[in-house]
Design a protein around this motif. Structure first.
Motif, PDB file in Angstrom:
ATOM      1  N   LEU A 124       0.870  -1.171   0.000  1.00  6.30           N
ATOM      2  CA  LEU A 124       0.000   0.000   0.000  1.00  6.30           C
ATOM      3  C   LEU A 124       0.907   1.222   0.000  1.00  6.30           C
ATOM      4  CD1 LEU A 124      -3.201   0.620   1.712  1.00  6.30           C
ATOM      5  CD2 LEU A 124      -1.361   1.992   2.602  1.00  6.30           C
ATOM      6  N   ARG A 125       0.555   2.225  -0.749  1.00  3.86           N
ATOM      7  CA  ARG A 125       1.339   3.463  -0.756  1.00  3.86           C
ATOM      8  C   ARG A 125       0.537   4.559  -0.087  1.00  3.86           C
ATOM      9  NH1 ARG A 125       6.272   3.106  -2.946  1.00  3.86           N
ATOM     10  NH2 ARG A 125       6.531   1.384  -4.391  1.00  3.86           N
ATOM     11  N   LYS A 126       1.174   5.190   0.899  1.00  2.00           N
ATOM     12  CA  LYS A 126       0.553   6.305   1.607  1.00  2.00           C
ATOM     13  C   LYS A 126       0.511   7.520   0.677  1.00  2.00           C
ATOM     14  CE  LYS A 126       2.126   5.072   6.240  1.00  2.00           C
ATOM     15  NZ  LYS A 126       2.912   5.530   7.389  1.00  2.00           N
ATOM     16  N   PRO A 127      -0.200   8.595   1.065  1.00  2.00           N
ATOM     17  CA  PRO A 127      -0.271   9.784   0.210  1.00  2.00           C
ATOM     18  C   PRO A 127       1.101  10.359  -0.154  1.00  2.00           C
ATOM     19  CG  PRO A 127      -1.911   9.938   1.943  1.00  2.00           C
ATOM     20  CD  PRO A 127      -1.064   8.722   2.237  1.00  2.00           C
ATOM     21  N   ASP A 128       2.109  10.198   0.732  1.00  2.00           N
ATOM     22  CA  ASP A 128       3.450  10.715   0.425  1.00  2.00           C
ATOM     23  C   ASP A 128       4.270   9.743  -0.423  1.00  2.00           C
ATOM     24  OD1 ASP A 128       4.048   8.719   2.243  1.00  2.00           O
ATOM     25  OD2 ASP A 128       5.053  10.042   3.689  1.00  2.00           O
ATOM     26  N   GLY A 129       3.676   8.598  -0.802  1.00  2.00           N
ATOM     27  CA  GLY A 129       4.350   7.623  -1.645  1.00  2.00           C
ATOM     28  C   GLY A 129       5.102   6.557  -0.886  1.00  2.00           C
ATOM     29  N   GLU A 130       5.153   6.657   0.441  1.00  2.00           N
ATOM     30  CA  GLU A 130       5.865   5.671   1.250  1.00  2.00           C
ATOM     31  C   GLU A 130       5.167   4.318   1.162  1.00  2.00           C
ATOM     32  OE1 GLU A 130       6.786   4.703   5.941  1.00  2.00           O
ATOM     33  OE2 GLU A 130       5.988   6.649   5.401  1.00  2.00           O
ATOM     34  N   PRO A 131       5.923   3.250   0.815  1.00  2.00           N
ATOM     35  CA  PRO A 131       5.307   1.920   0.729  1.00  2.00           C
ATOM     36  C   PRO A 131       5.126   1.302   2.118  1.00  2.00           C
ATOM     37  CG  PRO A 131       7.616   1.790   0.154  1.00  2.00           C
ATOM     38  CD  PRO A 131       7.320   3.248   0.388  1.00  2.00           C
ATOM     39  N   VAL A 132       4.036   0.558   2.269  1.00  2.00           N
ATOM     40  CA  VAL A 132       3.745  -0.133   3.520  1.00  2.00           C
ATOM     41  C   VAL A 132       3.344  -1.566   3.175  1.00  2.00           C
ATOM     42  CG1 VAL A 132       2.249  -0.206   5.552  1.00  2.00           C
ATOM     43  CG2 VAL A 132       2.923   1.997   4.600  1.00  2.00           C
ATOM     44  N   ALA A 133       3.936  -2.535   3.857  1.00  2.00           N
ATOM     45  CA  ALA A 133       3.570  -3.934   3.656  1.00  2.00           C
ATOM     46  C   ALA A 133       2.240  -4.198   4.365  1.00  2.00           C
ATOM     47  CB  ALA A 133       4.651  -4.848   4.210  1.00  2.00           C
ATOM     48  N   ILE A 134       1.291  -4.785   3.630  1.00  2.00           N
ATOM     49  CA  ILE A 134      -0.018  -5.089   4.194  1.00  2.00           C
ATOM     50  C   ILE A 134      -0.420  -6.511   3.823  1.00  2.00           C
ATOM     51  CG2 ILE A 134      -0.786  -2.685   4.101  1.00  2.00           C
ATOM     52  CD1 ILE A 134      -2.548  -3.515   1.669  1.00  2.00           C
ATOM     53  N   LYS A 135      -1.463  -7.008   4.464  1.00  2.00           N
ATOM     54  CA  LYS A 135      -2.062  -8.289   4.095  1.00  2.00           C
ATOM     55  C   LYS A 135      -3.506  -7.993   3.717  1.00  2.00           C
ATOM     56  CE  LYS A 135      -1.257 -12.511   5.240  1.00  2.00           C
ATOM     57  NZ  LYS A 135      -0.629 -13.519   5.135  1.00  2.00           N
ATOM     58  N   VAL A 136      -3.826  -8.156   2.429  1.00  2.00           N
ATOM     59  CA  VAL A 136      -5.194  -7.950   1.957  1.00  2.00           C
ATOM     60  C   VAL A 136      -5.991  -9.182   2.353  1.00  2.00           C
ATOM     61  CG1 VAL A 136      -6.673  -7.624  -0.060  1.00  2.00           C
ATOM     62  CG2 VAL A 136      -4.459  -6.470   0.054  1.00  2.00           C
ATOM     63  N   GLU A 137      -7.052  -8.967   3.139  1.00  2.00           N
ATOM     64  CA  GLU A 137      -7.862 -10.083   3.614  1.00  2.00           C
ATOM     65  C   GLU A 137      -8.969 -10.443   2.627  1.00  2.00           C
ATOM     66  OE1 GLU A 137      -9.105  -8.801   7.488  1.00  2.00           O
ATOM     67  OE2 GLU A 137      -7.138  -9.242   8.355  1.00  2.00           O
ATOM     68  N   ASN A 138      -9.621  -9.427   2.074  1.00  2.00           N
ATOM     69  CA  ASN A 138     -10.638  -9.676   1.052  1.00  2.00           C
ATOM     70  C   ASN A 138     -10.788  -8.438   0.190  1.00  2.00           C
ATOM     71  OD1 ASN A 138     -12.629  -7.835   2.072  1.00  2.00           O
ATOM     72  ND2 ASN A 138     -13.311  -9.377   3.522  1.00  2.00           N
TER      73      ASN A 138
END
Length: 161
Positions: A33-47
């Motif tokens: 996921l990319r925050k508004p400032d472009g910083e990437p964040v690792a996430i787990k998409v559940e659905n």
């Protein structure tokens, strides 16, 4: 005398209607996921569905209303807004619904790693290599040795003459 009308909405009816119109698919896959400032964040998409998705991430702190961009593995990325949050679980709504052709591709690409891997903590076996018969190997060794000596003899004769 006061008259009142009470309307009771059952959440399950609303969810059932939404699910029929816009089915949700269980994903449970890692994404970015990319925050508004472009910083990437690792996430787990559940659905996810064509209109939104739910994800879990302990490494981000987003407010409701924040616009983010999520990677839909195999189908590019899509902008969405955070519409609810409960601890580390977030619900997001896509700014524009995901088209059917992209929905069919999202989170379907297999990650395949080819190679020889050890099983259960053991060592990986060496690949089997077919060897030439002993007579062929001996003939190659002797011809290489004789050829090297012949080349050395020819070079010495040329230099000394």
């Amino acid at each position: 005398m006061l008259n009142a009308t009470i309307k009771i909405y059952h959440a399950a009816d609303r969810d059932d209607r939404r699910d029929r119109d816009d089915p949700r698919f269980s994903v449970d896959q890692d994404s970015t996921l990319r925050k508004p400032d472009g910083e990437p964040v690792a996430i787990k998409v559940e659905n996810f569905s064509s209109r939104g998705f739910r994800f879990n991430s302990r490494s981000c702190d987003l407010d409701v209303g924040t616009v983010v961009c999520v990677g839909l593995d195999g189908a590019g990325s899509q902008r969405a807004a955070v519409v609810w949050r409960s601890g580390s679980i977030y619900g997001c709504e896509f700014l524009t619904p995901v088209p059917r052709d992209r929905m069919a591709k999202a989170f379907t690409h297999a990650r395949v790693a080819r190679g020889r891997f050890a099983r259960h903590g053991g060592h990986a076996q060496e690949p089997q290599v077919a060897k030439w018969p002993g007579s062929v190997r001996l003939a190659l060794l002797l011809s290489g040795a004789i050829g090297s000596w012949a080349l050395l003899y020819a070079a010495a004769r040329f230099l000394l003459s």
